[in-house]
Write an enzyme that holds these catalytic residues in place. Structure first.
Site, mmCIF file in Angstrom:
data_model
loop_
_atom_site.group_PDB
_atom_site.id
_atom_site.type_symbol
_atom_site.label_atom_id
_atom_site.label_comp_id
_atom_site.label_asym_id
_atom_site.label_seq_id
_atom_site.Cartn_x
_atom_site.Cartn_y
_atom_site.Cartn_z
ATOM 1 N N SER A 223 0.843 -1.200 0.000
ATOM 2 C CA SER A 223 0.000 0.000 0.000
ATOM 3 C C SER A 223 0.876 1.247 0.000
ATOM 4 O O SER A 223 1.952 1.246 0.620
ATOM 5 C CB SER A 223 -0.898 0.014 1.235
ATOM 6 O OG SER A 223 -1.534 1.269 1.386
ATOM 7 N N TYR A 236 -2.045 0.736 10.271
ATOM 8 C CA TYR A 236 -1.969 0.061 8.975
ATOM 9 C C TYR A 236 -0.693 0.466 8.223
ATOM 10 O O TYR A 236 0.026 -0.383 7.681
ATOM 11 C CB TYR A 236 -3.203 0.423 8.164
ATOM 12 C CG TYR A 236 -3.245 -0.157 6.771
ATOM 13 C CD1 TYR A 236 -3.537 -1.502 6.564
ATOM 14 C CD2 TYR A 236 -3.037 0.651 5.652
ATOM 15 C CE1 TYR A 236 -3.597 -2.027 5.288
ATOM 16 C CE2 TYR A 236 -3.099 0.128 4.377
ATOM 17 C CZ TYR A 236 -3.373 -1.212 4.191
ATOM 18 O OH TYR A 236 -3.434 -1.730 2.928
#
Length: 415
Positions: A223, A236
């Site tokens: 990501s 995250y």
């Protein structure tokens, strides 16, 4: 030319390197009509500086045009697909989203697919059984459980025999919560690290002997949050940053073995968990019950209630879970990274990702920081303590103004 001083040549060299790097980044970003426009503006500045040295500007313009045509030609061509016969691929997290679509795609191409799911009786597993060929094997694996990973390794070895594993797609991942770093529970940080980093690390290390044997490849879905400081995604993003560093290190170490290592950094897409509103409601209730009273008092319950949805609204509505990977450019989908003979080692793909990385790489930190805040966080409420402080400061200011007015009136009366 003798009139130019050393600082000028240094300036010209730096300008050339900067514009060259910027053009390369922009032309690789696939930002519709913006890249050619900005690239030509940069080329114009460079030509203007080189014109002073009496260099033929026409040749430079022709060279720029040739570069643009070459880039357009490369974008339009599809990479050669490898023969899928006798090649086996293991994909994690195939219950939904990228993993589910990648399993279908590689099975359709003729690969022998081992698809791991959390629930063999779930909708995603049943869909794969219904739509895919008998070559596809479903494995129930929680990548955070070493025993299940080892059992999957034994099952895979038993079916592969001596031919090894051609590909590993590290797709399984989780985003436990949206929220400020201070408001994120330690369990959120540990949950993200356990799945996104330690789970992927465990399964990669376990299957590396089979990958080295086949001189295969590893494709990891990471990501941009692992490269850039997205607000509300501290837990995250930290787990993805650790994953990115591990994969980048692995890329260098496995090169002598002939194992190719790639990373895909996609834009925001709706996958199974991200569109599960029941899950996010449960997480929000758990957060309210777990925060220390003093911290809850400082931020305010209304701030916590508004915060998760303001962050999630900033993630644009992309395609549905099953079609999300197919909305990536064909040669940059997870399946294509496994099935093609060549591909980028790090693919930043999806709407706006190229622009985001360009701003992060070439613009001042203040601009990059403001861009992330405006793009990702839609702030409507300040924490309660800051609102109270603002109200106190406002009242104090009004009180001081009234005192000043009274003092002025008293002085006028004395006169």
């Amino acid at each position: 030319m003798d009139d130019y001083t050393l600082p000028f040549w240094i300036y010209l060299g730096v300008l050339t390197v900067f514009i060259g790097g910027a053009m390369k980044k922009i032309l690789a970003s696939h930002l519709s009509s913006a890249p050619p426009l900005v690239a030509w503006l940069g080329a114009t500045v460079l030509v203007e500086r080189l014109w002073a040295l009496c260099l033929p500007a026409v040749l430079l313009a022709l060279l720029g045009l040739a570069c643009c045509l070459y880039s357009a030609t490369r974008t339009g061509t599809s990479p050669a697909t490898l023969p899928a016969h006798s090649k086996a691929v293991l994909i994690t997290g195939c219950d939904s989203g990228f993993g589910n679509a990648t399993a279908k795609r590689l099975d359709a191409l003729g690969f022998e697919v081992f698809a791991t799911v959390l629930d063999l009786s779930g909708d995603g597993a049943r869909e794969l059984q219904r739509t895919c060929s008998p070559r596809l094997t479903l494995l129930q694996v929680d990548i955070t459980q070493p025993q299940q990973v080892q059992q999957a390794l034994l099952d895979t070895k038993a079916k592969l025999g001596l031919k090894g594993l051609w590909g590993l797609v590290n797709n399984a991942g989780v985003c436990v919560n949206f929220g400020d770093a201070e408001l994120s529970l330690m369990s959120n940080y540990r949950g993200c690290m356990e799945v996104n980093f330690f789970g992927t690390l465990n399964i990669t290390k376990s299957f590396l002997p089979l990958l080295r044997q086949a001189k295969g490849r590893i494709v990891t879905i990471s990501s941009p949050a692992g490269d850039q400081p997205f607000p509300c995604l501290a837990a995250y993003g930290a787990s993805k940053a650790a994953l990115n560093l591990f994969i980048n290190t692995l890329r260098h170490e496995l090169e002598p073995w002939g194992v190719r290592v790639s990373t895909i950094l996609p834009s925001s897409y709706k996958t199974g968990q991200s569109s599960n509103h029941t899950y996010w409601e449960q997480q929000h209730k758990h957060l309210l019950q777990s925060l220390p009273p003093a911290l809850l008092e400082d931020y305010g319950e209304d701030y916590l209630t508004e915060r998760p949805w303001s962050c999630s609204r900033a993630t644009p509505a992309r395609p549905t879970p099953t079609s999300a990977p197919l909305s990536l450019p064909r040669r940059h989908r997870p399946g294509a990274a496994v099935a093609t003979a060549a591909g980028a080692l790090r693919c930043q793909r999806g709407p706006g990702v190229g622009l985001m990385y360009f701003i992060h790489s070439y613009c001042p930190f203040s601009i990059s920081n403001r861009f992330l805040q405006k793009l990702f966080v839609k702030k409507k409420l300040l924490p309660l303590a800051l609102r109270r402080q603002s109200g106190f400061d406002l009242n104090l200011s009004l009180h001081n103004n009234n005192n000043n007015n009274n003092n002025n009136n008293n002085e006028e009366k004395l006169k």
